[in-house]
Design a protein around this motif. Structure first.
Motif, PDB file in Angstrom:
ATOM      1  N   SER A  88       0.819  -1.206   0.000  1.00 56.52           N
ATOM      2  CA  SER A  88       0.000   0.000   0.000  1.00 56.52           C
ATOM      3  C   SER A  88       0.851   1.254   0.000  1.00 56.52           C
ATOM      4  O   SER A  88       2.014   1.215   0.384  1.00 56.52           O
ATOM      5  CB  SER A  88      -0.871   0.034   1.261  1.00 56.52           C
ATOM      6  OG  SER A  88      -1.696  -1.082   1.323  1.00 56.52           O
ATOM      7  N   ARG A  95       7.684   3.376  10.582  1.00 56.42           N
ATOM      8  CA  ARG A  95       8.088   2.977  11.936  1.00 56.42           C
ATOM      9  C   ARG A  95       9.506   2.439  11.844  1.00 56.42           C
ATOM     10  O   ARG A  95       9.973   2.086  10.767  1.00 56.42           O
ATOM     11  CB  ARG A  95       7.187   1.860  12.470  1.00 56.42           C
ATOM     12  CG  ARG A  95       5.756   2.256  12.654  1.00 56.42           C
ATOM     13  CD  ARG A  95       5.025   1.252  13.557  1.00 56.42           C
ATOM     14  NE  ARG A  95       3.618   1.594  13.648  1.00 56.42           N
ATOM     15  CZ  ARG A  95       2.643   0.958  12.983  1.00 56.42           C
ATOM     16  NH1 ARG A  95       2.928  -0.087  12.215  1.00 56.42           N
ATOM     17  NH2 ARG A  95       1.405   1.348  13.084  1.00 56.42           N
ATOM     18  N   VAL A 106      -7.040   6.695   7.683  1.00 59.38           N
ATOM     19  CA  VAL A 106      -7.062   5.824   8.866  1.00 59.38           C
ATOM     20  C   VAL A 106      -6.109   6.412   9.907  1.00 59.38           C
ATOM     21  O   VAL A 106      -4.952   6.709   9.580  1.00 59.38           O
ATOM     22  CB  VAL A 106      -6.576   4.384   8.520  1.00 59.38           C
ATOM     23  CG1 VAL A 106      -6.814   3.428   9.694  1.00 59.38           C
ATOM     24  CG2 VAL A 106      -7.220   3.839   7.252  1.00 59.38           C
ATOM     25  N   HIS A 107      -6.588   6.553  11.130  1.00 59.98           N
ATOM     26  CA  HIS A 107      -5.779   7.118  12.223  1.00 59.98           C
ATOM     27  C   HIS A 107      -5.095   8.431  11.795  1.00 59.98           C
ATOM     28  O   HIS A 107      -3.930   8.658  12.105  1.00 59.98           O
ATOM     29  CB  HIS A 107      -4.668   6.151  12.692  1.00 59.98           C
ATOM     30  CG  HIS A 107      -5.101   4.729  12.894  1.00 59.98           C
ATOM     31  ND1 HIS A 107      -6.231   4.383  13.567  1.00 59.98           N
ATOM     32  CD2 HIS A 107      -4.523   3.562  12.514  1.00 59.98           C
ATOM     33  CE1 HIS A 107      -6.343   3.057  13.589  1.00 59.98           C
ATOM     34  NE2 HIS A 107      -5.339   2.534  12.958  1.00 59.98           N
ATOM     35  N   ASP A 156      -3.945  -6.107   2.919  1.00 59.51           N
ATOM     36  CA  ASP A 156      -4.176  -5.736   4.316  1.00 59.51           C
ATOM     37  C   ASP A 156      -4.797  -4.340   4.267  1.00 59.51           C
ATOM     38  O   ASP A 156      -4.137  -3.381   3.877  1.00 59.51           O
ATOM     39  CB  ASP A 156      -2.790  -5.728   4.991  1.00 59.51           C
ATOM     40  CG  ASP A 156      -2.801  -5.239   6.413  1.00 59.51           C
ATOM     41  OD1 ASP A 156      -3.769  -4.602   6.848  1.00 59.51           O
ATOM     42  OD2 ASP A 156      -1.796  -5.480   7.105  1.00 59.51           O
ATOM     43  N   ASP A 193      -8.149  -1.468   5.637  1.00 53.93           N
ATOM     44  CA  ASP A 193      -9.109  -1.155   6.699  1.00 53.93           C
ATOM     45  C   ASP A 193     -10.552  -1.339   6.197  1.00 53.93           C
ATOM     46  O   ASP A 193     -10.767  -1.604   5.007  1.00 53.93           O
ATOM     47  CB  ASP A 193      -8.871   0.270   7.232  1.00 53.93           C
ATOM     48  CG  ASP A 193      -9.668   1.300   6.475  1.00 53.93           C
ATOM     49  OD1 ASP A 193      -9.592   1.308   5.223  1.00 53.93           O
ATOM     50  OD2 ASP A 193     -10.404   2.075   7.111  1.00 53.93           O
ATOM     51  N   GLY A 242     -11.753   0.891   3.211  1.00 54.27           N
ATOM     52  CA  GLY A 242     -11.187   0.438   1.931  1.00 54.27           C
ATOM     53  C   GLY A 242     -11.872  -0.831   1.459  1.00 54.27           C
ATOM     54  O   GLY A 242     -12.138  -0.998   0.272  1.00 54.27           O
TER      55      GLY A 242
HETATM   56  P1  5GP Z   1      -0.566   0.635  10.072  1.00 58.78           P
HETATM   57  O1  5GP Z   1      -0.326   2.107  10.104  1.00 58.78           O
HETATM   58  O2  5GP Z   1      -0.692   0.042  11.440  1.00 58.78           O
HETATM   59  O3  5GP Z   1       0.391  -0.099   9.196  1.00 58.78           O
HETATM   60  O4  5GP Z   1      -2.002   0.431   9.382  1.00 58.78           O
HETATM   61  C1  5GP Z   1      -3.120   1.094   9.888  1.00 58.78           C
HETATM   62  C2  5GP Z   1      -4.382   0.602   9.205  1.00 58.78           C
HETATM   63  O5  5GP Z   1      -4.361   0.940   7.807  1.00 58.78           O
HETATM   64  C3  5GP Z   1      -4.580  -0.910   9.248  1.00 58.78           C
HETATM   65  O6  5GP Z   1      -5.924  -1.172   9.609  1.00 58.78           O
HETATM   66  C4  5GP Z   1      -4.341  -1.358   7.832  1.00 58.78           C
HETATM   67  O7  5GP Z   1      -5.113  -2.493   7.507  1.00 58.78           O
HETATM   68  C5  5GP Z   1      -4.821  -0.150   7.062  1.00 58.78           C
HETATM   69  N1  5GP Z   1      -4.275  -0.118   5.710  1.00 58.78           N
HETATM   70  C6  5GP Z   1      -3.025  -0.490   5.299  1.00 58.78           C
HETATM   71  N2  5GP Z   1      -2.908  -0.345   3.984  1.00 58.78           N
HETATM   72  C7  5GP Z   1      -4.110   0.107   3.533  1.00 58.78           C
HETATM   73  C8  5GP Z   1      -4.623   0.447   2.246  1.00 58.78           C
HETATM   74  O8  5GP Z   1      -3.960   0.359   1.224  1.00 58.78           O
HETATM   75  N3  5GP Z   1      -5.897   0.888   2.197  1.00 58.78           N
HETATM   76  C9  5GP Z   1      -6.685   1.008   3.292  1.00 58.78           C
HETATM   77  N4  5GP Z   1      -7.934   1.440   3.113  1.00 58.78           N
HETATM   78  N5  5GP Z   1      -6.242   0.708   4.524  1.00 58.78           N
HETATM   79  C10 5GP Z   1      -4.973   0.258   4.640  1.00 58.78           C
END
Ligand code: 5GP
Length: 198
Positions: free
Chosen positions: A37, A44, A76-77, A101, A103, A106
């Motif tokens: 993505s 991190r 997201v967040h 993976d 959210d 999406g």
């Molecule tokens: P993290 O920042 O912990 O890697 O991801 C935070 C959230 O973003 C997770 O719920 C993950 O599934 C979601 N996420 C990661 N990649 C994508 C994406 O390409 N599209 C969407 N809609 N959510 C994503």
């Protein structure tokens, strides 16, 4: 040998559910392509650009939205995340399975997508942590995020978990090994689906 079209396995679940580990392992074992993505979130510690995410600044992300490069994207967040069409479409049409993976927002977008190849390829799974206590322990245990970030993730996780009934499959997380066995069984079974055979 019979050939078939690829599976698009969409995996959601709150942070701390273990979904990223499951998706990564499937890809490490060469069972599926992991869709990398794009995100505007800063990396991190230990995360590598192009392996964990394509880390973009907000302008670059917006430019790609305008150019129609995303299959879906969502906030997201407080950060933007999106799936590039190029990470999915070619693979699936060539019979390669893809794991995403993503959210719950999406996931809604991909489910309502009108592309017939996507519709035919799609299966969706929600990974649930075993309990609220265990979720809190997992979110704290990662040790990479600040206290306020953990609190926000906990709140979002509880909201996100209300969406599981929209998914075709749900995995209630237990041990890593049990989870992976169930996860892999799902994709193995889906490969037998007659509708995928050419
Ligand atoms: P993290 O920042 O912990 O890697 O991801 C935070 C959230 O973003 C997770 O719920 C993950 O599934 C979601 N996420 C990661 N990649 C994508 C994406 O390409 N599209 C969407 N809609 N959510 C994503």
């Amino acid at each position: 040998m019979t050939s078939r079209t690829g599976i698009l396995l969409l995996v959601s679940g709150p942070s701390g559910s273990g979904k990223t580990t499951l998706c990564r392992r499937l890809s490490d074992e060469d069972e599926a392509h992991y869709s990398i993505s794009c995100t505007t979130r800063p990396p991190r510690e230990g995360e590598v650009d192009g392996r964990d995410y394509h880390f973009l600044d907000r302008d670059d992300f917006q430019a790609r939205i305008k150019a129609g490069e995303f299959l879906e994207h969502a906030e997201v967040h407080g950060n933007h995340y999106g799936t590039l069409k190029s990470e999915v479409l070619d693979f699936v049409s060539k019979g390669r399975d893809v794991v995403m993976d993503i959210d719950v927002q999406g996931a809604d977008q991909v489910r309502s997508c009108c592309d017939s190849a996507i519709e035919a390829a799609l299966i969706d799974l929600f990974v649930m942590p075993p309990s609220e206590t265990e979720l809190r322990a997992r979110l704290t245990g990662r040790g990479t995020d600040a206290e306020d970030v953990i609190a926000l993730r906990m709140k979002n996780a509880l909201e996100e978990m209300e969406h599981w009934p929209k998914y075709s499959y749900r995995l209630l997380s237990a041990t890593r090994e049990e989870d992976y066995l169930n996860f892999k069984s799902l994709i193995l079974a889906e490969r037998l689906r007659v509708a995928r055979l050419k």
